[in-house]
Design a protein around this motif. Sequence first.
Motif, PDB file in Angstrom:
ATOM      1  N   LEU A 414       0.829  -1.212   0.000  1.00 60.15           N
ATOM      2  CA  LEU A 414       0.000   0.000   0.000  1.00 60.15           C
ATOM      3  C   LEU A 414       0.863   1.262   0.000  1.00 60.15           C
ATOM      4  O   LEU A 414       0.592   2.208  -0.752  1.00 60.15           O
ATOM      5  N   PHE A 415       1.898   1.276   0.838  1.00 52.98           N
ATOM      6  CA  PHE A 415       2.754   2.467   0.918  1.00 52.98           C
ATOM      7  C   PHE A 415       3.464   2.721  -0.404  1.00 52.98           C
ATOM      8  O   PHE A 415       3.459   3.848  -0.906  1.00 52.98           O
ATOM      9  N   ASN A 418       0.906   3.888  -2.991  1.00 54.95           N
ATOM     10  CA  ASN A 418       0.455   5.262  -2.748  1.00 54.95           C
ATOM     11  C   ASN A 418       1.527   6.277  -3.138  1.00 54.95           C
ATOM     12  O   ASN A 418       1.249   7.279  -3.801  1.00 54.95           O
ATOM     13  N   HIS A 421       2.079   6.455  -6.909  1.00 56.35           N
ATOM     14  CA  HIS A 421       0.970   7.187  -7.538  1.00 56.35           C
ATOM     15  C   HIS A 421       1.144   8.694  -7.353  1.00 56.35           C
ATOM     16  O   HIS A 421       0.941   9.474  -8.300  1.00 56.35           O
ATOM     17  N   LEU A 422       1.533   9.113  -6.137  1.00 51.11           N
ATOM     18  CA  LEU A 422       1.709  10.543  -5.874  1.00 51.11           C
ATOM     19  C   LEU A 422       2.871  11.123  -6.684  1.00 51.11           C
ATOM     20  O   LEU A 422       2.789  12.249  -7.177  1.00 51.11           O
ATOM     21  N   SER A 461       3.941  14.217  -0.013  1.00 43.94           N
ATOM     22  CA  SER A 461       3.671  12.891  -0.562  1.00 43.94           C
ATOM     23  C   SER A 461       3.900  11.795   0.476  1.00 43.94           C
ATOM     24  O   SER A 461       3.092  10.865   0.610  1.00 43.94           O
ATOM     25  N   ASP A 464       1.068  11.958   2.980  1.00 45.21           N
ATOM     26  CA  ASP A 464      -0.172  11.385   2.450  1.00 45.21           C
ATOM     27  C   ASP A 464      -0.102   9.859   2.363  1.00 45.21           C
ATOM     28  O   ASP A 464      -1.089   9.171   2.631  1.00 45.21           O
ATOM     29  N   ALA A 465       1.082   9.328   1.989  1.00 40.02           N
ATOM     30  CA  ALA A 465       1.226   7.873   1.865  1.00 40.02           C
ATOM     31  C   ALA A 465       1.102   7.197   3.229  1.00 40.02           C
ATOM     32  O   ALA A 465       0.435   6.163   3.363  1.00 40.02           O
ATOM     33  N   GLY A 468      -2.466   7.306   4.490  1.00 42.66           N
ATOM     34  CA  GLY A 468      -3.261   6.209   3.930  1.00 42.66           C
ATOM     35  C   GLY A 468      -3.079   4.912   4.692  1.00 42.66           C
ATOM     36  O   GLY A 468      -4.036   4.141   4.871  1.00 42.66           O
TER      37      GLY A 468
END
Length: 503
Positions: A414-415, A418, A421-422, A461, A464-465, A468
């Motif tokens: 997930l990290f 994420n 993507h950012l 970034s 945000d990661a 999440g």
Amino acid sequence: MSATAIAHRPWILTALMLFMMLAAMDVTIVSTAVPQIVAELGDFSLFTWVFSIYLLTQTVTIPVYGKLADLYGRKPILITGASIFLIGSVACAWAWDMPSLIVFRGLQGLGAGAIMATVNTLAGDLYSLEERGKVQGYLSSVWGIAAISGPLLGGTFVEYVTWHWIFLVNLPIGVLAIGLLVAFLHEDVLKKRHHIDYLGSMAILAGVGSLIFALMQGGTAWAWSSNASLIAFSVAALLLAFALWTQTRAKEPIMPGWLWRNPALVGANLAMIGMGFIIMVPTAYLPTFTQAVYGLNAISAGLVLAAISIGWPSASTLSAKLYLRIGYRNTALIGSVLILLATLGFLALPYQASIWLIALDQVLLGAGFGLLSTPLLVGAQASVGWQQRGVVTGANMFSRFLGQSLGIAVFGTLFNGNLAHLLAQAPAHLKASLPKEIDEVVISLQQSDQVAEASRYLRHSVFDAVYGLYIGLAVMAILVLIIVAISPRQFNQHQSEPKPLRT
């Protein structure tokens, strides 16, 4: 238990804390020497396996050692495991390349499995229900000491001596622990012929090991949806099915069926899997978060993480007063609520909030861990006699480390997803200034202008990661809360006295 045996308990507890220190400090002290080890041995692409193989071999052997401790006594199993760990430590210090270091780290993990399986079992043997909360607090405090002393020792050895000493420092600690155990612990174990479940042991090791391997490699060595991932999980499923079949046939199974037919034990083990999931996010990503977003150095970031170790042993020590008054389940329920509040509290923090608020949030999280793990472990131990205590303790510890293996695999994916993507969604005029690989983000931040626009984007970034990930933690905390809430209120208490110790 004789008066002499009771008098010896402080020395035995000291030995148990030293054994726990070996397993706890090993990860933190090695992490500080990554650049120096890679500079000498090369093969940076393989370095993650220095940590992964240790976690894998430790996790898969815990239930086997737990059963052996019930069959042959805690003392010989703990001494054997510690000896294997020390042999592995010496071998790691003499590693000549990265593959050899990985093999020797696996040997260390084989020894660490015995330490994790038997230290808590022995604590259950030696201390009453009223005392075990305080004792678990002592054992939990070792992890806090390791979180601070590991990086400091590792940094000192790397700076002034050589990275080889990060492994050799285990020798005096381990020898002292073994010496204290030999001198002060004397068990009366019934001598009889046992039917060792060799087939089941190998099947469990292979099945669980292949599952953890598939999880560790998924999303990194190959894509989750790839044929390699499908084959790896299929092999793991077949081996686990075979392992379950062997346990229904064995005379003295490693993981007996009654473990899974007791609702309280099942609930405790599932809760430990969930807690293992949750542990891995702050452990693996909070230091990176504080370094990238706040610009802290490695030692300061480690101290923020160590705040967990303030709440954990304190809550473990106080838990006995609670579980003796309101029960194991209700005490664990309070711990589950604190864990959920801590994850939600992190989500409520604004970008670059005071670092003290993050540290306080970790204290709250640690308190939740202490109030969740200690009553569930003590309750499980109290529900069986001496000859089953190693099995239930091993199952409890195995569940926690299995959760950590699952957590690092899931949250790592997930990290990375994420953050990738950012980076891909960055404004066009910044892309040339941003790192192309995720592994380069922290290094880029350390080398870049703190006020540059690209640097600010990277910090946001990373924030945000990690944010999440904490959304995922909140979901997991809710699941743990539900599992504990629907579990039986009390464990069935075993009425017999603990196995007496000989003077």
